[in-house]
Design an enzyme around this catalytic site. Structure first.
Site, PDB file in Angstrom:
ATOM      1  N   HIS A  43      -3.782   0.925   7.786  1.00  0.00           N
ATOM      2  CA  HIS A  43      -2.465   1.429   7.859  1.00  0.00           C
ATOM      3  C   HIS A  43      -2.496   2.914   6.802  1.00  0.00           C
ATOM      4  O   HIS A  43      -1.628   3.983   7.028  1.00  0.00           O
ATOM      5  CB  HIS A  43      -1.424   0.461   7.438  1.00  0.00           C
ATOM      6  CG  HIS A  43       0.181   0.959   7.294  1.00  0.00           C
ATOM      7  ND1 HIS A  43       1.022   0.776   8.040  1.00  0.00           N
ATOM      8  CD2 HIS A  43       0.634   1.812   6.546  1.00  0.00           C
ATOM      9  CE1 HIS A  43       2.225   1.058   7.832  1.00  0.00           C
ATOM     10  NE2 HIS A  43       1.985   1.590   6.710  1.00  0.00           N
ATOM     11  N   GLU A  44      -2.888   2.552   5.702  1.00  0.00           N
ATOM     12  CA  GLU A  44      -2.750   3.719   4.738  1.00  0.00           C
ATOM     13  C   GLU A  44      -3.585   4.942   4.875  1.00  0.00           C
ATOM     14  O   GLU A  44      -3.302   6.301   4.755  1.00  0.00           O
ATOM     15  CB  GLU A  44      -3.074   3.052   3.348  1.00  0.00           C
ATOM     16  CG  GLU A  44      -2.332   1.887   2.445  1.00  0.00           C
ATOM     17  CD  GLU A  44      -0.592   2.437   2.843  1.00  0.00           C
ATOM     18  OE1 GLU A  44      -0.324   3.375   2.729  1.00  0.00           O
ATOM     19  OE2 GLU A  44       0.109   1.361   3.309  1.00  0.00           O
ATOM     20  N   HIS A  78      -2.188   7.295   7.261  1.00  0.00           N
ATOM     21  CA  HIS A  78      -1.231   8.276   6.818  1.00  0.00           C
ATOM     22  C   HIS A  78      -1.682   9.604   6.432  1.00  0.00           C
ATOM     23  O   HIS A  78      -0.947  10.586   6.278  1.00  0.00           O
ATOM     24  CB  HIS A  78      -0.505   7.421   5.456  1.00  0.00           C
ATOM     25  CG  HIS A  78       0.656   6.665   5.670  1.00  0.00           C
ATOM     26  ND1 HIS A  78       1.781   7.067   6.016  1.00  0.00           N
ATOM     27  CD2 HIS A  78       0.973   5.442   5.364  1.00  0.00           C
ATOM     28  CE1 HIS A  78       2.773   6.084   6.469  1.00  0.00           C
ATOM     29  NE2 HIS A  78       2.141   4.969   5.945  1.00  0.00           N
ATOM     30  N   GLY A 104       0.734  -1.307   0.073  1.00  0.00           N
ATOM     31  CA  GLY A 104       0.143   0.109   0.194  1.00  0.00           C
ATOM     32  C   GLY A 104       0.783   1.205   0.019  1.00  0.00           C
ATOM     33  O   GLY A 104       2.047   1.270   0.422  1.00  0.00           O
ATOM     34  N   GLN A 135       3.067  10.088   1.403  1.00  0.00           N
ATOM     35  CA  GLN A 135       4.200   9.233   1.226  1.00  0.00           C
ATOM     36  C   GLN A 135       5.169   9.524   0.098  1.00  0.00           C
ATOM     37  O   GLN A 135       6.421   9.421  -0.200  1.00  0.00           O
ATOM     38  CB  GLN A 135       4.161   7.837   1.153  1.00  0.00           C
ATOM     39  CG  GLN A 135       3.676   7.167   2.569  1.00  0.00           C
ATOM     40  CD  GLN A 135       3.473   5.833   2.614  1.00  0.00           C
ATOM     41  OE1 GLN A 135       2.402   5.178   2.205  1.00  0.00           O
ATOM     42  NE2 GLN A 135       4.665   5.060   3.053  1.00  0.00           N
ATOM     43  N   CYS A 139       6.475  -0.412   6.799  1.00  0.00           N
ATOM     44  CA  CYS A 139       6.131   0.788   5.954  1.00  0.00           C
ATOM     45  C   CYS A 139       7.246   1.532   5.330  1.00  0.00           C
ATOM     46  O   CYS A 139       8.331   1.460   5.660  1.00  0.00           O
ATOM     47  CB  CYS A 139       5.748   2.026   7.133  1.00  0.00           C
ATOM     48  SG  CYS A 139       5.219   3.572   6.199  1.00  0.00           S
ATOM     49  N   LEU A 140       6.868   1.683   3.827  1.00  0.00           N
ATOM     50  CA  LEU A 140       7.961   2.116   3.018  1.00  0.00           C
ATOM     51  C   LEU A 140       8.635   3.326   3.512  1.00  0.00           C
ATOM     52  O   LEU A 140       9.875   3.659   3.194  1.00  0.00           O
ATOM     53  CB  LEU A 140       7.359   2.322   1.580  1.00  0.00           C
ATOM     54  CG  LEU A 140       6.811   0.938   1.074  1.00  0.00           C
ATOM     55  CD1 LEU A 140       6.024   1.182  -0.384  1.00  0.00           C
ATOM     56  CD2 LEU A 140       7.956  -0.161   0.754  1.00  0.00           C
TER      57      LEU A 140
HETATM   58 NI    NI Z   1       3.160   3.140   5.587  1.00  0.00          NI
END
Ligand code: NI
Length: 156
Positions: free
Chosen positions: A131-132, A135, A47, A52, A89-90
């Site tokens: 999670h997304e 953000h 995701g 991000q 997380c990226l």
């Molecule tokens: Ni993340």
């Protein structure tokens, strides 16, 4: 379509800001969605949220291996159960931690054309949605982390 640079936590406070609602469903949004999907797949993520890639819009893409889901202005409208998840997380490279999430969620959103949609997710998909969506409100999983389990996983 293009790969965008993923913001790393601590590098840029864009990850801590509240993203704005999308009200124009135009080519600019479609390019953002396309680029976000490319960027997520390139980074081998499940995701990605627009903040991000430095864009403060309420836009996320998710793919937990069941196909790409694009969500614009998403909101969780129902949640049930609890699961303990291992998350990464990226934007927090090389780390993993446990977080509690609902076991199942229902999300209302708009698609890339502005049409209203509802999607449901259980297990990993519910985790990814939560999670997304976090953000979009400047929340990163490490804020909710119960335990850092980075040591239990090989770095990928
Ligand atoms: Ni993340």
């Amino acid at each position: 379509m293009a790969i965008r640079k993923i913001v790393v936590l601590g590098e840029d406070d864009v990850l801590r800001k509240h993203a704005r609602k999308v009200d124009t469903f135009d080519k600019r949004l479609w390019t953002l969605l396309d680029d976000m999907a490319d960027t997520m797949y390139e980074a081998d993520g499940a995701g990605l949220a627009a903040p991000q890639v430095g864009i403060l819009k309420r836009v996320v893409v998710v793919d937990v291996g069941e196909g790409l889901i694009e969500l614009v202005n998403p909101e969780i409208i129902a949640a049930e159960g609890v699961q303990t998840c291992v998350e990464g997380c990226l934007s927090v490279p090389g780390k993993r931690g446990t977080v509690e999430r609902p076991a199942k969620v229902r999300v209302h959103a708009q698609d890339r054309k502005g049409r209203h949609i509802e999607v449901e997710g259980e297990g990993f998909l519910a985790q990814a949605f939560c999670h997304e969506l976090d953000h979009l409100d400047g929340v990163v999983y490490v804020d909710k982390m119960i335990e850092d389990v980075t040591d239990q996983y090989e770095e990928d």
